[in-house]
Design a protein around this motif. Structure first.
Motif, PDB file in Angstrom:
ATOM      1  N   LEU A 444    -117.285 -32.751-109.575  1.00  0.00           N
ATOM      2  CA  LEU A 444    -117.419 -34.624-109.866  1.00  0.00           C
ATOM      3  C   LEU A 444    -118.446 -34.656-110.743  1.00  0.00           C
ATOM      4  O   LEU A 444    -119.383 -34.340-110.238  1.00  0.00           O
ATOM      5  CB  LEU A 444    -117.347 -35.256-108.586  1.00  0.00           C
ATOM      6  N   GLY A 448    -118.303 -39.597-113.472  1.00  0.00           N
ATOM      7  CA  GLY A 448    -117.037 -40.466-112.629  1.00  0.00           C
ATOM      8  C   GLY A 448    -115.944 -39.615-113.011  1.00  0.00           C
ATOM      9  O   GLY A 448    -114.918 -40.007-112.785  1.00  0.00           O
ATOM     10  N   ARG A 518    -114.642 -35.437-101.630  1.00  0.00           N
ATOM     11  CA  ARG A 518    -114.720 -36.908-101.517  1.00  0.00           C
ATOM     12  C   ARG A 518    -115.651 -37.233-100.113  1.00  0.00           C
ATOM     13  O   ARG A 518    -116.508 -38.087-100.198  1.00  0.00           O
ATOM     14  CB  ARG A 518    -113.236 -37.523-101.188  1.00  0.00           C
ATOM     15  N   ALA A 521    -119.098 -37.007-100.900  1.00  0.00           N
ATOM     16  CA  ALA A 521    -119.871 -38.185-101.825  1.00  0.00           C
ATOM     17  C   ALA A 521    -119.916 -39.523-100.761  1.00  0.00           C
ATOM     18  O   ALA A 521    -120.730 -40.194-100.917  1.00  0.00           O
ATOM     19  CB  ALA A 521    -118.777 -38.752-102.900  1.00  0.00           C
ATOM     20  N   VAL A 543    -111.472 -44.511-101.430  1.00  0.00           N
ATOM     21  CA  VAL A 543    -112.083 -44.181-102.719  1.00  0.00           C
ATOM     22  C   VAL A 543    -110.833 -44.748-103.852  1.00  0.00           C
ATOM     23  O   VAL A 543    -109.593 -43.930-103.681  1.00  0.00           O
ATOM     24  CB  VAL A 543    -112.576 -43.037-103.336  1.00  0.00           C
ATOM     25  N   GLY A 546    -112.128 -44.478-108.769  1.00  0.00           N
ATOM     26  CA  GLY A 546    -113.733 -44.073-108.959  1.00  0.00           C
ATOM     27  C   GLY A 546    -114.755 -44.773-107.973  1.00  0.00           C
ATOM     28  O   GLY A 546    -115.648 -44.836-108.173  1.00  0.00           O
ATOM     29  N   ARG A 547    -113.981 -45.826-107.058  1.00  0.00           N
ATOM     30  CA  ARG A 547    -114.900 -46.601-106.559  1.00  0.00           C
ATOM     31  C   ARG A 547    -114.682 -46.342-104.949  1.00  0.00           C
ATOM     32  O   ARG A 547    -113.606 -46.470-104.631  1.00  0.00           O
ATOM     33  CB  ARG A 547    -114.706 -47.960-106.867  1.00  0.00           C
ATOM     34  N   LEU A 548    -115.909 -46.378-104.498  1.00  0.00           N
ATOM     35  CA  LEU A 548    -115.837 -46.149-102.861  1.00  0.00           C
ATOM     36  C   LEU A 548    -115.959 -47.383-102.210  1.00  0.00           C
ATOM     37  O   LEU A 548    -116.953 -48.141-102.777  1.00  0.00           O
ATOM     38  CB  LEU A 548    -117.096 -45.119-102.320  1.00  0.00           C
ATOM     39  N   THR A 559    -119.428 -47.315-107.402  1.00  0.00           N
ATOM     40  CA  THR A 559    -118.466 -46.264-108.013  1.00  0.00           C
ATOM     41  C   THR A 559    -119.239 -45.126-107.852  1.00  0.00           C
ATOM     42  O   THR A 559    -120.420 -44.924-107.425  1.00  0.00           O
ATOM     43  CB  THR A 559    -118.495 -46.539-109.344  1.00  0.00           C
ATOM     44  N   TYR A 560    -118.571 -43.958-107.835  1.00  0.00           N
ATOM     45  CA  TYR A 560    -119.009 -42.389-107.934  1.00  0.00           C
ATOM     46  C   TYR A 560    -120.272 -42.435-109.005  1.00  0.00           C
ATOM     47  O   TYR A 560    -121.212 -42.029-108.809  1.00  0.00           O
ATOM     48  CB  TYR A 560    -118.069 -41.433-108.390  1.00  0.00           C
ATOM     49  N   ARG A 561    -119.907 -43.021-110.088  1.00  0.00           N
ATOM     50  CA  ARG A 561    -121.109 -42.901-111.097  1.00  0.00           C
ATOM     51  C   ARG A 561    -122.401 -43.708-110.532  1.00  0.00           C
ATOM     52  O   ARG A 561    -123.227 -42.695-110.747  1.00  0.00           O
ATOM     53  CB  ARG A 561    -120.518 -43.767-112.445  1.00  0.00           C
ATOM     54  N   LEU A 564    -123.834 -41.290-107.865  1.00  0.00           N
ATOM     55  CA  LEU A 564    -124.635 -40.008-108.557  1.00  0.00           C
ATOM     56  C   LEU A 564    -125.747 -40.335-109.279  1.00  0.00           C
ATOM     57  O   LEU A 564    -126.858 -39.667-109.204  1.00  0.00           O
ATOM     58  CB  LEU A 564    -123.508 -39.192-109.165  1.00  0.00           C
TER      59      LEU A 564
END
Ligand code: MOS
Length: 730
Positions: A444, A448, A518, A521, A543, A546-548, A559-561, A564
């Motif tokens: 990942l 994202g 996942r 993350a 999730v 792309g959003r937890l 978001t993952y973005r 991270l």
């Protein structure tokens, strides 16, 4: 852990690689553009058995542009140290250009390498070969068989002798060639002692190991690249001689070499489904309970390898007969070695067993569907194991209802439509669920998007798409933010892309990797003080796109973005794996196929009018592509039933119809209305974590006998030999 919302899995999505394919941008083996490539053309034997006494290459070498002619006269010794992990049959594989023996007609005996394909083709024609020919043996009917593989339970001969109703019939199936659209091709390049192969392969890892063994070099020195395969049906499961020839030619000339077999050479340079003879004796009581089955099987193989396949399972586990005896012999002939072809073994067995059951039904005056229901076992009669799932009863009853089976007149030759005799028939199919270790890498990135990789292959079922669907849901990403890559031996290992095992095994590894990633993350988020999810219960987070977020409170999340980037992580990466445990279950897929045919009463011409298949295959990940497989399976089955037949001239072992003008496959005009039904709620979690059993084989198995049985119902003529020809019906 909260279950992930499922958005992509189960949705009827089109192929993610569809656009590449229809615009010609999907690169098949021969299409890779390799700088400085030269061309190789194989010279093959024109005798069926014997020795090469001389090869005159002067005229060929005199052609401008010819770089080299390689044969046993000048080829280096190759290591052929053997690959213990291969699925090659026992024996001694064909060793290219290592001696003067000719083992079959069309055997590759030399290769011409030239700067252009045209020059190589012309020069190959100019190579003059002298032989000491011997009489070849290619007819199974007149050659001795080897020792049997035997199976027995109860006392089948005694039970047969005392059965009130008996049947004894022998079924034959012609040799067949896969004839995928894409021809077999390899481009080979050496960089120092490293070999790169762009190849048509159902198993990049297998080809890598095989070629390392042939050349006696470390496995890591071979890199196999095979991103697209234009159909294969089993014939790219093995590293055939032309792959070695291309690598040898590249080494001997110091140039990258492209070698594409011609359509004709496919018949000699690669495998085929062997011809079979399958005798079935059935004993039953008057109510149709089968008490005894005796089955004698005979199949062709080559003189140098003993090819056998899973042709025995169905006769042992499909019906509840207490007394069964089987023997299975191969007949070594002067032919090249056979290989698996769609529904391997099981498709052949289905024709014999399901024709025999239809004959028994007719003899007893019992409906063929009812006869099968009366012989359904509660557990696997071959080993006493419980079935993981077996819903053949439902396949039969749903199929009968949806097809309108009850409207059938069981009396043969009773329904007409003008000059056409109309008939319906059905057959069951089964195929075993293959479980093999597999791995997949999941990464990942901070933007994202995710990349998932496994060294599998895709010969057409839609692996790129179905694995992306699985990964997208498990990671909580949209389809467009996930890329699945395959077809490269440097990727994590997988089993061969065959035997309907890719979705289940590779998919289970993909799911494992995505679940792990996942989870990683989520852990990062709940332990990060700056995250809105800090301190939340990890088990309660899902999730989506792309959003937890907390499952019941979607506003709390990120978001993952964001996660991270804030943590200065360029990416997260994990290796997913699937390791099947020892099985305490009998695992098979099942199908029931129903067909309606019309037979021209004067001409013997058979037309399939409609067909329905009902499938117990476990969970369906990608419904549109599953359906595409089922329709393709029915089309292939029509070929097996009515058209496909490789014909050999037994005088010299030459295949006389080695092209698509004379080896017939179905075309659009042969294909009627086809329909597949997939039993709901069929997930089989005893088979694997994603509940998939496999689909590509069982949709084909049972098609040919359903058609043969329909031909009997239409005409009263029982044809016990595939393909069913006009001649057989006149
Ligand atoms: Mo298939 S015969 O398993 O490629």
């Amino acid at each position: 852990m909260s279950p992930q919302p499922q958005a992509a899995v189960g949705a009827p999505l089109s192929r993610v690689d569809g656009r590449l394919k229809v615009t010609g941008k999907a690169t098949y083996a021969a299409e890779h553009d390799i700088e400085g490539v030269v061309h190789a053309v194989v010279v093959d034997s024109s005798i069926g058995r014997g020795r090469i006494t001389g090869i005159d290459t002067r005229a060929a070498l005199a052609q401008p542009g010819v770089l080299k002619v390689i044969s046993h006269l000048n080829a280096p010794n190759l290591a052929y140290r053997g690959n213990p992990e291969s699925y090659d049959p026992p024996g001694k594989q064909l060793r290219v250009f290592q001696d003067d023996r000719v083992l079959f007609h069309g055997q590759p005996i030399a290769v011409v390498v030239a700067t252009t394909l045209e020059v190589a083709q012309h020069a190959a024609d100019l190579v003059k070969v002298r032989y000491a020919a011997e009489q070849s043996s290619t007819d199974m009917a007149s050659a001795p068989a080897g020792p049997p593989v035997a199976y027995s339970r109860g006392d089948a001969d005694k039970a047969l002798a005392s059965a009130p109703v008996r049947l004894d019939a022998t079924y034959q199936q012609a040799r067949a060639h896969h004839n995928a659209m894409e021809l077999h091709a390899t481009i080979a390049r050496w960089d120092g002692d490293k070999l790169t192969l762009w190849d048509k392969s159902q198993w990049p890892k297998g080809t890598q190991k095989d070629l390392a063994a042939v050349f006696g070099i470390p496995q890591d020195s071979v890199h196999v690249i095979s991103p697209f395969v234009g159909g294969a049906f089993g014939n790219a499961m093995r590293a055939w001689p032309h792959i070695t020839i291309s690598a040898l030619a590249a080494r001997e000339t110091g140039r990258p070499v492209k070698l594409m077999l011609t359509r004709r050479q496919l018949y000699f340079g690669t495998g085929f489904r062997p011809s079979y003879e399958y005798r079935v004796r059935l004993g039953s009581d008057r109510r149709g309970r089968v008490s005894a089955m005796v089955q004698n099987l005979k199949a062709e193989t080559s003189s140098y390898e003993n090819f056998t396949e899973g042709v025995q399972h169905a006769g042992q586990m499909l019906y509840n007969a207490p007394n069964v005896r089987q023997d299975y012999r191969t007949v070594p002939l002067d032919v090249n070695t056979p290989v698996w072809m769609r529904g391997p073994g099981f498709a052949t067995a289905a024709f014999a067993l399901e024709s025999a059951m239809d004959e028994l039904a007719d003899k007893l005056g019992i409906d063929p569907v009812e006869l099968r229901l009366r012989n359904e076992p509660e557990e696997d009669p071959s080993n006493g194991l419980p079935f993981s799932t077996r819903r053949l009863r439902e396949c039969l009853t749903v199929g009968a209802r949806e097809f309108g089976w009850h409207r059938r007149n069981p009396r043969p030759r009773s329904t007409r439509d003008g000059d056409w005799l109309i008939g319906t028939g059905m057959a069951t199919g089964t195929y075993d669920v293959l479980r093999s270790p597999a791995q997949a890498r999941v990464r990942l990135d901070a933007d994202g998007t995710a990349l998932v990789e496994a060294a599998t292959s895709d010969m057409g079922p839609g692996t790129y798409t179905s694995q992306t669907q699985l990964a997208a849901d498990a990671l909580g990403l949209t389809m467009r933010n996930v890329t699945f890559r395959l077809g490269d031996s440097t990727m994590p290992p997988t089993p061969p892309h065959g035997g309907s095992q890719t979705m289940a095994n590779v998919g289970s590894a993909v799911l494992d990797g995505c679940d792990k990633l996942r989870t990683q993350a989520i852990k990062l988020a709940v332990e990060d003080e700056r995250s809105p999810l800090y301190g939340a219960d990890a088990a309660n987070i899902v999730v989506r796109a792309g959003r937890l977020h907390v499952r019941d409170n979607p506003t709390r999340g990120e978001t993952y973005r964001q996660l991270l980037t804030r943590n200065n992580r360029t990416h997260l990466e994990v290796l997913g794996s699937f390791t099947p445990g020892e099985s305490r279950f009998s695992m098979y897929t099942y199908s029931a196929t129903f067909a309606e045919v019309a037979v021209d009463a004067r001409l013997g011409l058979v037309r399939v009018r409609r067909m329905l298949g009902v499938y117990d295959v476990g969970r369906i990940i990608s419904p549109k592509l599953a359906d595409s497989q089922a329709l393709g399976g029915m089309v292939g089955g029509i070929g097996q039933a009515l058209l496909e037949h490789t014909t050999t001239d037994h005088r010299d072992g030459r295949i006389v119809n080695a092209d698509l003008a004379n080896y017939l496959v179905p075309v659009n005009a042969d294909i009627p209305e086809l329909r597949g039904i997939y039993l709901d709620g069929g997930e089989d979690l005893k088979a694997d974590p994603i509940g998939v059993k496999g689909l590509g084989e069982v949709v084909y198995i049972g098609v040919a006998p359903a058609i043969a049985n329909a031909v009997f119902n239409a005409t009263g003529r029982r044809v016990r030999e595939l393909p069913i020809t006009v001649e057989a019906l006149l």
